[in-house]
Design an enzyme around this catalytic site. Structure first.
Site, PDB file in Angstrom:
ATOM      1  N   GLY A  46       0.863  -1.039   0.037  1.00  0.00           N
ATOM      2  CA  GLY A  46       0.068   0.045  -0.002  1.00  0.00           C
ATOM      3  C   GLY A  46       0.775   1.277   0.093  1.00  0.00           C
ATOM      4  CD  GLU A 102       1.520   1.068   6.707  1.00  0.00           C
ATOM      5  OE1 GLU A 102       1.334   1.072   5.557  1.00  0.00           O
ATOM      6  OE2 GLU A 102       1.057   0.193   7.476  1.00  0.00           O
ATOM      7  CG  ASP A 103      -1.523   1.943   3.129  1.00  0.00           C
ATOM      8  OD1 ASP A 103      -0.971   1.552   4.531  1.00  0.00           O
ATOM      9  OD2 ASP A 103      -2.052   1.006   2.253  1.00  0.00           O
ATOM     10  CG  ASP A 106      -7.929   0.595  10.337  1.00  0.00           C
ATOM     11  OD1 ASP A 106      -8.510   1.556  10.681  1.00  0.00           O
ATOM     12  OD2 ASP A 106      -8.237  -0.666   9.854  1.00  0.00           O
ATOM     13  CE  LYS A 134      -9.883   3.875   7.639  1.00  0.00           C
ATOM     14  NZ  LYS A 134     -10.407   2.179   7.498  1.00  0.00           N
ATOM     15  CG  PHE A 155     -12.581  -0.522   3.665  1.00  0.00           C
ATOM     16  CD1 PHE A 155     -11.733  -0.961   4.554  1.00  0.00           C
ATOM     17  CD2 PHE A 155     -12.205  -0.552   2.372  1.00  0.00           C
ATOM     18  CE1 PHE A 155     -10.379  -1.851   4.179  1.00  0.00           C
ATOM     19  CE2 PHE A 155     -11.134  -1.512   1.850  1.00  0.00           C
ATOM     20  CZ  PHE A 155     -10.208  -2.244   2.708  1.00  0.00           C
ATOM     21  CB  VAL A 156     -10.332   5.184   2.077  1.00  0.00           C
ATOM     22  CG1 VAL A 156     -11.349   5.744   2.748  1.00  0.00           C
ATOM     23  CG2 VAL A 156      -9.093   4.861   2.909  1.00  0.00           C
ATOM     24  CG  ASP A 162      -5.582  -3.684  -0.852  1.00  0.00           C
ATOM     25  OD1 ASP A 162      -5.299  -3.225   0.114  1.00  0.00           O
ATOM     26  OD2 ASP A 162      -6.153  -4.838  -0.854  1.00  0.00           O
ATOM     27  NE  ARG A 168      -2.098  -3.385  -3.614  1.00  0.00           N
ATOM     28  CZ  ARG A 168      -2.438  -3.466  -2.109  1.00  0.00           C
ATOM     29  NH1 ARG A 168      -2.379  -2.333  -1.359  1.00  0.00           N
ATOM     30  NH2 ARG A 168      -2.318  -4.713  -1.595  1.00  0.00           N
TER      31      ARG A 168
HETATM   32  P1  IMP Z   1      -3.566  -1.485  11.267  1.00  0.00           P
HETATM   33  O1  IMP Z   1      -2.662  -2.447  11.469  1.00  0.00           O
HETATM   34  O2  IMP Z   1      -4.862  -1.794  11.600  1.00  0.00           O
HETATM   35  O3  IMP Z   1      -3.030  -0.232  11.528  1.00  0.00           O
HETATM   36  O4  IMP Z   1      -3.843  -1.920   9.763  1.00  0.00           O
HETATM   37  C1  IMP Z   1      -2.954  -0.932   8.732  1.00  0.00           C
HETATM   38  C2  IMP Z   1      -3.088  -1.674   7.298  1.00  0.00           C
HETATM   39  O5  IMP Z   1      -4.488  -2.160   6.935  1.00  0.00           O
HETATM   40  C3  IMP Z   1      -2.659  -0.862   6.275  1.00  0.00           C
HETATM   41  O6  IMP Z   1      -1.235  -0.839   5.989  1.00  0.00           O
HETATM   42  C4  IMP Z   1      -3.731  -1.096   5.072  1.00  0.00           C
HETATM   43  O7  IMP Z   1      -2.889  -1.963   4.116  1.00  0.00           O
HETATM   44  C5  IMP Z   1      -4.969  -1.823   5.881  1.00  0.00           C
HETATM   45  N1  IMP Z   1      -6.147  -0.756   5.558  1.00  0.00           N
HETATM   46  C6  IMP Z   1      -6.466  -0.446   7.016  1.00  0.00           C
HETATM   47  N2  IMP Z   1      -7.463   0.564   6.738  1.00  0.00           N
HETATM   48  C7  IMP Z   1      -7.749   0.407   5.262  1.00  0.00           C
HETATM   49  C8  IMP Z   1      -8.858   1.042   4.416  1.00  0.00           C
HETATM   50  O8  IMP Z   1      -9.774   1.766   4.691  1.00  0.00           O
HETATM   51  N3  IMP Z   1      -8.594   0.701   3.267  1.00  0.00           N
HETATM   52  C9  IMP Z   1      -7.522  -0.224   2.735  1.00  0.00           C
HETATM   53  N4  IMP Z   1      -6.886  -0.797   3.512  1.00  0.00           N
HETATM   54  C10 IMP Z   1      -6.804  -0.613   4.760  1.00  0.00           C
HETATM   55 MG    MG Z   2      -3.904  -3.413   2.671  1.00  0.00          MG
END
Ligand code: IMP
Ligand code: MG
Length: 185
Positions: A46, A102-103, A106, A134, A155-156, A162, A168
Site C-alpha cells: 500500500g 505507510e499508506d 488504522d 483513522k 473503508f477507503v 486496495d 491501488r
Molecule cells: P492496522 O494494523 O490496523 O493499522 O492496519 C494497517 C493496514 O491495514 C494498512 O497498511 C492497510 O494495508 C490496511 N487498511 C486499513 N484501513 C484500510 C482501508 O480503509 N482501506 C484499505 N486498506 C486499509
Molecule cells: Mg492493505
C-alpha cells in the site's frame, strides 16, 4: 472485478489535494533531514504510490528499501493484532535515520509491530510517515511524525490502498460502498 466507479461512494481526497500534501511533506522532510542521511522504508504494497511521490519531492539525498508484513488474514479487512514479516529489508539499518512510509494507520497494530522489530536493529532514529490516519480505530498507540490526512472511520481505496488487492492505481482516495461491491471469489 468491477470498475471502480461501481463501488465508489465518494471521492474523499482528490488527486490534486493528495499531490499538494505529499509535496508539503516532502519539503518538510527535506528540511528535517538535510544531510542526505535518510533511509525511506516502504511497507508493501500500500505504501508504494505514496513513497514514490514522496521520494520525488524530497530534495536531500536518500535511500529506499522495502518490506512486507502480513497483518490481515486472507480476504480480511481487519488487523489481527500482530504483524509477521513476509519480506525483510536488504539494508542494515544500524546507525541510520529511518523513516517508515505507510499508506494508512488504522488499528495501529501493523506499524507498532514493525517499529518494535526495527528498534531491535538499533537505527539512529526511527520515525513514521503515514499518508492517512483513522484515529477512531486506534488500538495500539503509535507515534506519527508526518501525516498526510486524518480521515473518518470509513473503508477507503486508491493511491495504494486496495479493495481485495484491486484499485491501488487510482490517483485519488475514495470511499468504498461495500453494499455495491461483489467480491469475485
Ligand atoms: P492496522 O494494523 O490496523 O493499522 O492496519 C494497517 C493496514 O491495514 C494498512 O497498511 C492497510 O494495508 C490496511 N487498511 C486499513 N484501513 C484500510 C482501508 O480503509 N482501506 C484499505 N486498506 C486499509
Ligand atoms: Mg492493505
Amino acid at each position: 472485478m468491477q470498475n471502480y466507479k461501481d463501488v465508489l461512494s465518494e471521492i474523499l481526497i482528490d488527486a490534486e489535494t493528495l499531490q499538494a500534501r505529499v509535496r508539503e511533506l516532502g519539503a518538510q522532510i527535506s528540511l528535517d533531514y538535510p544531510d542526505g542521511d535518510l533511509l525511506l522504508i516502504c511497507i508493501l504494497r500500500g505504501g508504494v504510490p505514496f513513497m514514490v511521490d514522496l521520494s520525488r519531492s524530497i530534495t536531500s539525498p536518500h535511500m529506499m528499501d522495502f518490506m512486507a508484513v502480513s497483518s490481515y488474514g486472507v480476504g480480511a479487512r481487519e488487523s489481527t493484532g500482530s504483524a509477521r514479516v513476509t519480506l525483510d529489508l536488504q539494508t542494515d539499518i544500524r546507525g541510520k535515520n529511518v523513516l517508515l512510509v505507510e499508506d494508512i494507520i488504522d488499528s495501529g497494530h501493523t506499524i507498532a509491530s514493525v517499529l518494535n522489530m526495527l528498534k531491535t536493529r538499533n537505527p539512529k532514529t526511527l520515525k513514521v510517515c503515514a499518508l492517512l490516519d483513522k484515529p477512531e480505530r486506534r488500538e495500539a498507540e503509535v507515534p506519527i511524525h508526518y501525516l498526510g490526512f486524518s480521515i473518518p472511520n470509513k473503508f477507503v481505496f486508491g493511491y495504494g490502498l486496495d479493495l481485495d488487492e484491486y484499485y491501488r492505481n487510482l490517483t485519488f482516495v475514495g470511499v468504498v460502498d461495500l453494499d455495491k461491491y461483489k467480491p469475485s471469489v
